[in-house]
Design a protein around this motif. Structure first.
Motif, short mmCIF file in Angstrom:
data_model
loop_
_atom_site.label_atom_id
_atom_site.label_comp_id
_atom_site.label_asym_id
_atom_site.label_seq_id
_atom_site.Cartn_x
_atom_site.Cartn_y
_atom_site.Cartn_z
N PHE A 96 -0.22 5.68 -11.61
CA PHE A 96 -1.36 5.70 -10.71
C PHE A 96 -2.37 4.59 -11.00
N GLY A 97 -2.01 3.73 -11.93
CA GLY A 97 -2.89 2.60 -12.23
C GLY A 97 -4.24 3.02 -12.76
N ILE A 98 -4.29 4.16 -13.48
CA ILE A 98 -5.57 4.72 -13.90
C ILE A 98 -6.27 3.82 -14.93
N GLN A 135 -0.44 -0.59 -4.51
CA GLN A 135 -1.76 0.04 -4.50
C GLN A 135 -1.53 1.49 -4.14
N ASN A 136 -1.84 2.43 -5.03
CA ASN A 136 -1.55 3.82 -4.68
C ASN A 136 -2.76 4.47 -4.04
N GLY A 137 -2.53 5.62 -3.44
CA GLY A 137 -3.57 6.30 -2.71
C GLY A 137 -4.74 6.66 -3.60
N PHE A 138 -4.49 6.65 -4.89
CA PHE A 138 -5.51 7.06 -5.82
C PHE A 138 -6.52 5.94 -6.11
N ASP A 177 0.86 -1.18 0.00
CA ASP A 177 0.00 0.00 0.00
C ASP A 177 0.90 1.23 0.00
N ALA A 178 0.92 1.94 -1.13
CA ALA A 178 1.86 3.06 -1.29
C ALA A 178 1.64 4.15 -0.23
N THR A 179 0.41 4.31 0.24
CA THR A 179 0.15 5.38 1.20
C THR A 179 0.77 5.07 2.57
N ASP A 238 -6.12 13.78 -5.20
CA ASP A 238 -7.09 13.47 -4.14
C ASP A 238 -7.98 12.29 -4.57
N PRO A 239 -7.93 11.18 -3.80
CA PRO A 239 -8.67 9.99 -4.22
C PRO A 239 -10.20 10.20 -4.27
#
Lengths: 378, 380
Positions: free
Chosen positions: B51-53, A357-360, A285-287, B9-10
């Motif tokens: 960001f794995g978008i 897993q990024n915060g996004f 978890d990147a965060t 911001d998620p």
């Protein structure tokens, strides 16, 4: 000012002039045997020639910096008692590493401190208690003697602080241009307690992955210290010996399955090695990854990723999930683990890869770098 | 981190993603009939992967990774020329770091450096100029690479060297321009793209107007986008709105940086120093008219092409390489015959594998996750 007025030569006693007194030879012999003082201001090829100049260098500059009883026996090898070592465990750990960092001195450390702590850490992540180091020096002709003294003092200090002894070594001098100022190679011996079976392939599904603090400080500090980036920051290398932190974990009955120190290639390289050796999936978890704002900013400007930056006082370890909170508490109570964090866990599938897993909310594969991390142009 | 986290911001990201999913549904697009949207710029590709978008977008959108990574499209012939300059006895060859690994016909600059050439990584052309001032007895060459993003700083540095009367600073220009490139892509019958995410930093220099004619002539909407994840998602929302309302125009999402008129000073510097080349050879896309920038004759004394004898050979892409089709969205990276076999990031054959921002390199490194999820599990 010295008096330049000529003084008359005293008329010698007739016998003394023909036969020097025995005291004179004694005096000369004494001087030959006495440890000499090195008065040269730079390293010359004479210091590697095997003669008096080299012996003086070893006695006056090197041995004095590492001072310990093992060095006093002055044989071609260090000798240890097997019985004494066996008190610490049932297997030896043995490792070697070369240090060629440029610049030699950087915020938070220098090549000498690095050469001691790096090898200690390679031993310590097996669970071993590091005991003895060797020190092989390759010196470039023209290296200032004061620089060498400073580096060796730093090695001696790092070794004393870590409770290990530098017990054997070698010195070579190469012509100007054949090396970059100084290269250091250290090897180390430690003893692994019978209870520890730490290895990357021991990783199990559900294990928790922890690191002991901020990532990338060393890599960023070195790149900035080279001066090419014209950035001014307060980032210092994290160079530190990790065996104390590891001992605290083992004392608290934590049984790490896998443990590696994070050096070149950063967290990404280490986790990939572990994932491949165990053929399991490591999900991060990147965060949760602790990164200093300064290092994050440095990376944003240059297009680097902190997970690829080098560290010299960080480790990643996998522990059974039920030990994760205890391990975290033990690490946070230690000065080298104040910012420790649980950053991920281990899963059975997909095999052999690391994901981030990024915060996004997105997820990506965390791959190893192909070569060196180079700044992107846009 | 300030000015960065706001655009990552998620919660806002999730809202935008839901909106995109709704729009795609309303447009009746699905996995079988996806909208193909090209992000032209390598920086956008990087953000998508970092960001794995892509994994978060609905199946009715397919992102096609365009040719906007200047390192990737740098042709073999230019690398050979750069090596020819760098191996001259009295030269200090300065370059941005990520061009070092690009393969030439025999070797890369990195190999050339290992063999003894004085090649140094710099972070801006002004570093190279400073080096030229410090080393008056050496010829310092700066390797100018990139679109209108990097070309103005190279131009301004050359003008500065000219003003100072330096005789040992040279610019080797392989700079390229975006509009002729898009023109060539759009003219290609192979192209299967419905709309474009336009390059933010290039547009910061050239402004929005140059895209208008293209957009009108080919009926492809364009949204100029910033580089943070929320920028890209918002740009997709804007693009989808154009499809929904039947509009087709150029819109600017990146208003905090991009003015519609661009940056006049940068444009003037480009105008003053460069002329378009008749043709420029791209890795992956072949020869495109008017897409390269050469130094004007007035500054020939600072032009590395004039100062050094260069092979200037055009080296065609290897036959097996299908980068052109990947860049046009005709095939996916893994459908290329040499993907992951002969062509890997360690030994790249084509443009798309060269830099980490290239579409194939990105899939090679990151794509396994997506494919392992969609493919049925193998039996033990």
């Amino acid at each position: 000012m010295t008096d330049t007025k000529p003084t008359p030569t005293p008329v010698p006693d007739s016998t003394e002039a023909r036969y020097p007194s025995p005291q004179l030879w004694d005096r000369i012999e004494g001087a030959r045997r006495r440890a000499g003082r090195v008065r040269d201001t730079v390293i010359t090829q004479a210091h590697g020639g095997g003669g008096k100049a080299m012996r003086d260098l070893i006695d006056d500059v090197i041995r004095s910096a590492f001072d310990n009883p093992n060095l006093q026996i002055q044989e071609d090898q260090a000798r240890f008692s097997l019985a004494e070592m066996a008190l610490h465990g049932d297997r030896l750990a043995f490792t070697t590493d070369g240090y060629v960092v440029s610049p030699l001195f950087f915020p938070g450390g220098d090549i000498g401190k690095l050469a001691v702590n790096g090898t200690i850490n390679d031993l310590a992540v097996s669970g071993a208690r590091p005991l003895y180091l060797s020190c092989s020096l390759i010196l470039e002709e023209g290296l200032p003697m004061d620089t060498l003294r400073e580096i060796l003092a730093s090695m001696g200090q790092a070794a004393r602080q870590a409770g290990v002894q530098i017990v054997t070594g070698d010195t070579k001098v190469v012509p100007r241009g054949a090396a970059d100022k100084i290269f250091i190679s250290t090897a180390g011996i430690g003893v692994i307690p019978a209870s520890q079976q730490i290895a990357a392939h021991q990783l199990q599904p559900n294990d928790a992955i922890l690191i002991n603090g901020y990532l990338g400080d060393h890599g960023a500090a070195i790149l900035i210290a080279r001066g090419e980036l014209q950035l001014e920051t307060t980032i210092e290398s994290d160079c530190a010996p990790l065996h104390g932190l590891i001992a605290a974990l083992l004392d608290a009955k934590i049984t790490p399955r896998a443990m590696r120190d994070l050096t070149r290639g950063g967290l990404a390289a280490t986790l990939n090695e572990i994932a491949q050796a165990s053929n399991l999936h490591i999900a991060i978890d990147a965060t949760k990854i602790p990164i200093r704002t300064e290092v994050q900013g440095f990376c944003e400007i240059l297009g680097f990723d902190p997970v690829h930056l080098a560290n010299e006082g960080k480790l990643a370890l996998a522990v059974p999930a039920e030990q994760a909170q205890t391990a975290l508490a033990v690490m946070r109570a230690h000065p080298l683990g104040q910012h420790a964090a649980i950053i991920g866990s281990c899963r059975p599938e997909p095999k052999g890869i690391v994901t981030l897993q990024n915060g996004f909310g997105g997820e990506r594969i965390l791959a190893m770098l192909v070569g060196e991390q180079l700044p992107r142009i846009c | 981190m300030k000015y960065v986290d706001e655009f990552r911001d998620p919660a806002t990201g999730q809202q935008l993603l839901q909106q995109i999913a709704r729009q795609v549904r309303e447009l009746g697009r699905d996995a079988q009939h996806p909208l193909k949207i090209m992000e032209v710029c390598g920086g956008h590709t990087h953000t998508l992967f970092k960001f794995g978008i892509e994994s978060m977008l609905p199946e009715g959108i397919e992102m096609v990774h365009g040719p906007g990574c200047p390192v990737c499209v740098l042709p073999v012939g230019c690398v050979d020329d750069a090596i020819a300059i760098a191996t001259q006895p009295n030269v200090i060859f300065t370059t941005y770091g990520d061009t070092l690994r690009v393969p030439g016909s025999q070797k890369s600059l990195l190999q050339c450096k290992a063999e003894g050439a004085d090649i140094r990584t710099v972070y801006s052309p002004s570093d190279a100029l400073a080096l030229a001032r410090q080393s008056p007895d050496r010829d310092v060459v700066f390797f100018g690479i990139g679109f209108e993003t990097t070309a103005p700083s190279a131009a301004l540095t050359l003008l500065q060297a000219h003003e100072e009367g330096l005789s040992n600073f040279f610019l080797f220009s392989t700079h390229i321009t975006i509009i002729p490139t898009l023109q060539a892509l759009l003219d290609d019958p192979l192209l299967q793209i419905d709309g474009f995410i336009g390059p933010g930093h290039v547009t910061m220099v050239i402004g929005v107007e140059p895209y208008l004619a293209l957009c009108e002539a080919h009926h492809k909407p364009i949204v100029i986008s910033g580089f943070e994840p929320l920028d890209l998602l918002q740009s997709l929302v804007m693009l989808l709105e154009q499809f929904q309302t039947g509009r087709c125009t150029v819109e600017n999402q990146y208003k905090r940086v991009v003015q519609n008129s661009g940056n006049r000073i940068a444009q003037q510097a480009l105008e003053k120093v460069f002329l378009p080349r008749e043709r420029f050879e791209w890795r992956g896309l072949g020869s495109i008219p008017n897409s390269g920038l050469q130094i004007r004759p007035e500054y020939a004394h600072l032009d590395a092409e004039k100062r050094f004898l260069l092979p200037s050979r055009s080296v065609p892409d290897p036959k097996a390489c299908q980068c052109g089709e990947v860049l046009k969205g005709a095939i996916k990276p893994w459908q290329c015959k040499v993907f992951g076999t002969a062509c890997t990031p360690e030994t790249p054959i084509g443009a798309c594998m060269v830099s980490s921002e290239g579409a194939c390199a990105a899939y090679y490194n990151y794509g396994r996750l997506a494919t392992t999820r969609t493919l049925p599990q193998e039996r033990p």
